[in-house]
Design a protein around this motif. Structure first.
Motif, PDB file in Angstrom:
ATOM      1  N   LYS A  47       0.825  -1.197   0.000  1.00 22.95           N
ATOM      2  CA  LYS A  47       0.000   0.000   0.000  1.00 22.95           C
ATOM      3  C   LYS A  47       0.864   1.253   0.000  1.00 22.95           C
ATOM      4  O   LYS A  47       1.954   1.273   0.561  1.00 22.95           O
ATOM      5  N   ARG A  48       0.345   2.291  -0.602  1.00 26.60           N
ATOM      6  CA  ARG A  48       1.124   3.529  -0.713  1.00 26.60           C
ATOM      7  C   ARG A  48       1.438   4.145   0.640  1.00 26.60           C
ATOM      8  O   ARG A  48       2.398   4.896   0.770  1.00 26.60           O
ATOM      9  N   ASP A  52       8.422   2.257   1.671  1.00 28.04           N
ATOM     10  CA  ASP A  52       8.980   1.424   0.599  1.00 28.04           C
ATOM     11  C   ASP A  52      10.251   0.728   1.040  1.00 28.04           C
ATOM     12  O   ASP A  52      10.831  -0.038   0.286  1.00 28.04           O
ATOM     13  N   TRP A  76       9.839   5.103 -10.457  1.00 33.09           N
ATOM     14  CA  TRP A  76       9.815   5.406  -9.026  1.00 33.09           C
ATOM     15  C   TRP A  76      10.740   6.572  -8.686  1.00 33.09           C
ATOM     16  O   TRP A  76      10.366   7.451  -7.900  1.00 33.09           O
ATOM     17  N   GLN A  83       1.913   9.192  -5.705  1.00 30.92           N
ATOM     18  CA  GLN A  83       1.956   8.030  -4.820  1.00 30.92           C
ATOM     19  C   GLN A  83       1.244   6.871  -5.492  1.00 30.92           C
ATOM     20  O   GLN A  83       0.212   7.053  -6.137  1.00 30.92           O
ATOM     21  N   TYR A  84       1.803   5.673  -5.328  1.00 38.92           N
ATOM     22  CA  TYR A  84       1.219   4.505  -5.962  1.00 38.92           C
ATOM     23  C   TYR A  84       1.079   3.364  -4.956  1.00 38.92           C
ATOM     24  O   TYR A  84       1.889   3.214  -4.052  1.00 38.92           O
ATOM     25  N   ASP A  85       0.074   2.528  -5.172  1.00 33.44           N
ATOM     26  CA  ASP A  85       0.099   1.182  -4.620  1.00 33.44           C
ATOM     27  C   ASP A  85       0.982   0.348  -5.547  1.00 33.44           C
ATOM     28  O   ASP A  85       0.946   0.513  -6.772  1.00 33.44           O
ATOM     29  N   TYR A 219       2.424  -0.063 -10.891  1.00 30.35           N
ATOM     30  CA  TYR A 219       2.231   1.123 -10.054  1.00 30.35           C
ATOM     31  C   TYR A 219       0.795   1.591 -10.283  1.00 30.35           C
ATOM     32  O   TYR A 219       0.426   1.975 -11.398  1.00 30.35           O
ATOM     33  N   HIS A 221      -2.556   3.905  -9.475  1.00 28.09           N
ATOM     34  CA  HIS A 221      -3.077   5.171  -8.959  1.00 28.09           C
ATOM     35  C   HIS A 221      -4.248   4.939  -8.015  1.00 28.09           C
ATOM     36  O   HIS A 221      -4.307   5.490  -6.915  1.00 28.09           O
TER      37      HIS A 221
END
Length: 260
Positions: A47-48, A52, A76, A83-85, A219, A221
């Motif tokens: 999850k975002r 990381d 990245w 921001q990404y999941d 990635y 949104h």
């Protein structure tokens, strides 16, 4: 190879395929354990909101170790405030055709691609493909790149150890296909994915079969809304798409002569 949520299952199941959930990115099975009636499947979702640098809850998945090496185009590092999941999937399966069947000419031919996804519309302009599936799935542009094992090592030397560790194979693949999916369209006015990178590795299993591994980094949104199942809905849709694509590809393998 895999367009994830853009894929839907085929209208009729041509063969029985059994899921074999795998808990680790590292597949350490012998070649004899893979068969044409099984799909070996691993996935990890970060999850975002998670760091990381840390494994996701309840797993050993690490973005830096397991996912970021597949970010060949450095999204990245250039994401800025976006921001990404992060979703990583890995699939292994057997196709009933020798590895000589899987050539760059065949796998890049829009006519062949259309056969593997009969519900999709495929167009190619120069070297860019465009896929449209229909309502509820984003349109996507993508590019294909083909490598031998040596060529991939020269282009992306850091990946050699990565795949040797996680494929669990002592042999080298006969063909490697990198698919860069981008320009994801919106669904219901909502952004879907930023991009995905799919890397397929084809190994000669025997004279009449080929073992394929596919790694896909996504990635994302926006996840599907919670009232339709959120990430669980997405994973289920991905699995249906994977199963449908393997089913159709296997049908082609079993009905197409090598000379065609």
């Amino acid at each position: 190879m895999f367009f994830l949520s853009a894929l839907t299952s085929v209208a009729q199941q041509r063969q029985k395929l059994n899921w074999k959930p795998i808990e680790s990115l590292e597949f350490d099975f012998s070649k004899e354990e893979y068969s044409s009636d099984s799909i070996f499947f691993y996935h990890a979702l970060l999850k975002r909101s998670a760091s990381d640098e840390q494994p996701s809850e309840g797993s050993s998945f690490s973005f830096q170790k397991h996912a970021k090496p597949l970010d060949l185009y450095h999204y990245w590092d250039r994401k800025g405030d976006e921001q990404y999941d992060v979703l990583l999937t890995k699939v292994a399966y057997v196709l009933d055709k020798s590895i000589d069947f899987f050539t760059e000419d065949r796998l890049s031919d829009p006519r062949y691609i259309a056969l593997t996804m009969p519900s999709a519309k495929i167009n190619r302009v120069d070297s860019i493909y465009h896929i449209s599936v229909g309502f509820g799935a984003p349109e996507i542009d993508y590019a294909l790149h083909f490598y031998s094992d040596q060529e991939l090592e020269e282009q992306y030397p850091e990946l050699q150890h990565y795949f040797k560790q996680y494929d669990g194979m002592t042999e080298s693949p006969g063909l490697i296909v990198v698919q860069h999916n981008y320009h994801y369209g919106k669904v219901m006015f909502q952004e879907t994915s930023k991009m995905s990178i799919s890397i397929s590795r084809y190994y000669a299993l025997n004279d009449g079969q080929t073992l394929a591994f596919n790694y896909t980094l996504n990635y994302i949104h926006n996840m599907p809304p919670s009232f339709i199942g959120g990430s669980d809905f997405l994973i289920d849709k991905i699995k249906k798409g994977i199963k449908g694509l393997i089913d159709e590809t296997q049908y082609i393998c079993r009905t197409t002569e090598m000379t065609e």
